[in-house]
Design an enzyme around this catalytic site. Structure first.
Site, PDB file in Angstrom:
ATOM      1  N   ALA A  58       0.867  -1.184   0.000  1.00  0.00           N
ATOM      2  CA  ALA A  58       0.000   0.000   0.000  1.00  0.00           C
ATOM      3  C   ALA A  58       0.898   1.227   0.000  1.00  0.00           C
ATOM      4  O   ALA A  58       1.826   1.325   0.813  1.00  0.00           O
ATOM      5  CB  ALA A  58      -0.890  -0.010   1.235  1.00  0.00           C
ATOM      6  N   VAL A  84       4.588  -1.324   3.226  1.00  0.00           N
ATOM      7  CA  VAL A  84       4.434   0.093   2.884  1.00  0.00           C
ATOM      8  C   VAL A  84       5.259   0.398   1.632  1.00  0.00           C
ATOM      9  O   VAL A  84       6.447   0.088   1.566  1.00  0.00           O
ATOM     10  CB  VAL A  84       4.889   0.982   4.066  1.00  0.00           C
ATOM     11  CG1 VAL A  84       4.833   2.457   3.664  1.00  0.00           C
ATOM     12  CG2 VAL A  84       4.026   0.726   5.295  1.00  0.00           C
ATOM     13  N   LYS A  85       4.590   1.012   0.662  1.00  0.00           N
ATOM     14  CA  LYS A  85       5.268   1.350  -0.590  1.00  0.00           C
ATOM     15  C   LYS A  85       5.720   2.804  -0.540  1.00  0.00           C
ATOM     16  O   LYS A  85       4.919   3.707  -0.279  1.00  0.00           O
ATOM     17  CB  LYS A  85       4.276   1.158  -1.749  1.00  0.00           C
ATOM     18  CG  LYS A  85       4.819   0.391  -2.912  1.00  0.00           C
ATOM     19  CD  LYS A  85       3.686   0.128  -3.879  1.00  0.00           C
ATOM     20  CE  LYS A  85       4.183  -0.443  -5.178  1.00  0.00           C
ATOM     21  NZ  LYS A  85       3.107  -0.593  -6.149  1.00  0.00           N
ATOM     22  N   ILE A  86       6.995   2.997  -0.802  1.00  0.00           N
ATOM     23  CA  ILE A  86       7.595   4.342  -0.730  1.00  0.00           C
ATOM     24  C   ILE A  86       8.270   4.638  -2.075  1.00  0.00           C
ATOM     25  O   ILE A  86       8.990   3.772  -2.594  1.00  0.00           O
ATOM     26  CB  ILE A  86       8.680   4.385   0.391  1.00  0.00           C
ATOM     27  CG1 ILE A  86       8.092   4.052   1.762  1.00  0.00           C
ATOM     28  CG2 ILE A  86       9.433   5.705   0.388  1.00  0.00           C
ATOM     29  CD1 ILE A  86       7.461   5.194   2.499  1.00  0.00           C
TER      30      ILE A  86
END
Ligand code: G3P
Length: 222
Positions: A58, A84-86
């Site tokens: 996400a 977590v997508k960064i």
């Protein structure tokens, strides 16, 4: 190689999960916007995480370290299987380091070179996502990034997983698998295409037709 579905469409995710075809899911703001309607994106993510027995990426939408860090921490609370997508930007790299230090798994997205993959890995990313199709779209050889990153990660025994993203067709999946990408994330239509071959359909038709003849003959002899 693990297969992830690159979508936020719950119907597609349910189908692929039930069929046992996927090991995880990746989403991004564009994919969520496509299907969200009036729904709260966090609720959608919660539902996806409940359906999928595996990591669900996400993405944050902040672009400053403090925003990405805060958003990442909130996203990680949605479910245990959230990754977590960064984005691969300087502020993002700092956020990756901070989130990883807290044990939050991070997928660094929008990677377009092996050097970017290496930087993301050094920051503590669990996954790096080179965008194959988008590189092909501008006349580059997207698969070269996977090839180079694989060599570099093997050279230094880096455990970060190479997640081939922006996959456009089944050949991308086969090539990424041959090179040794750990994961391929693909849209639903590509996953469906992977299952298909016209010779399989033609062969099955022939088997069934021939068998029907045997059955008819057997009935006639009875
Ligand atoms: O999820 C990131 C990536 O797979 C997006 O692909 O098709 O928008 O280039 P695409």
């Amino acid at each position: 190689m693990q297969f992830f579905l690159d979508t936020a469409d719950l119907g597609d995710i349910r189908w692929a999960a039930r069929a046992g075809l996927i090991d995880g899911v990746t989403t991004n703001p564009t994919l969520v916007a496509k299907v969200a309607g009036d729904a709260d994106p966090r609720d959608m993510l919660r539902e996806i995480c409940a359906v999928v027995d595996g990591p669900v990426s996400a993405e944050v939408v902040g672009v400053r370290t403090e925003d990405m860090y805060a958003e990442g921490r909130e996203l990680a609370k949605v479910a245990d299987n959230i990754v977590v997508k960064i984005p691969m930007i300087e502020d993002g790299v700092v956020a990756v380091r901070q989130l990883a230090a807290e044990g939050i798994r991070v997928n660094v997205t929008l990677c377009f070179s092996a050097a970017q993959c290496l930087i993301a890995a050094k920051a503590g990313a669990a996954y790096v996502s080179p965008f194959i199709g988008r590189l092909d779209d501008v006349g580059h050889e997207g698969m070269d990034v996977i090839r180079e990153a694989r060599v570099i990660f093997d050279n230094y025994e880096i455990e970060t997983q190479i997640l081939a993203a922006s996959i456009r067709h089944p050949r991308h999946v086969t090539d990424a698998a041959m090179i040794g990408a750990d994961v391929a994330t693909m849209p639903t239509d590509v996953l469906k295409k992977l299952l298909l071959h016209p010779l399989t359909d033609r062969g099955l038709d022939q088997f069934l037709n021939d068998w029907a003849k045997v059955a008819t003959r057997a009935k006639g002899n009875a």
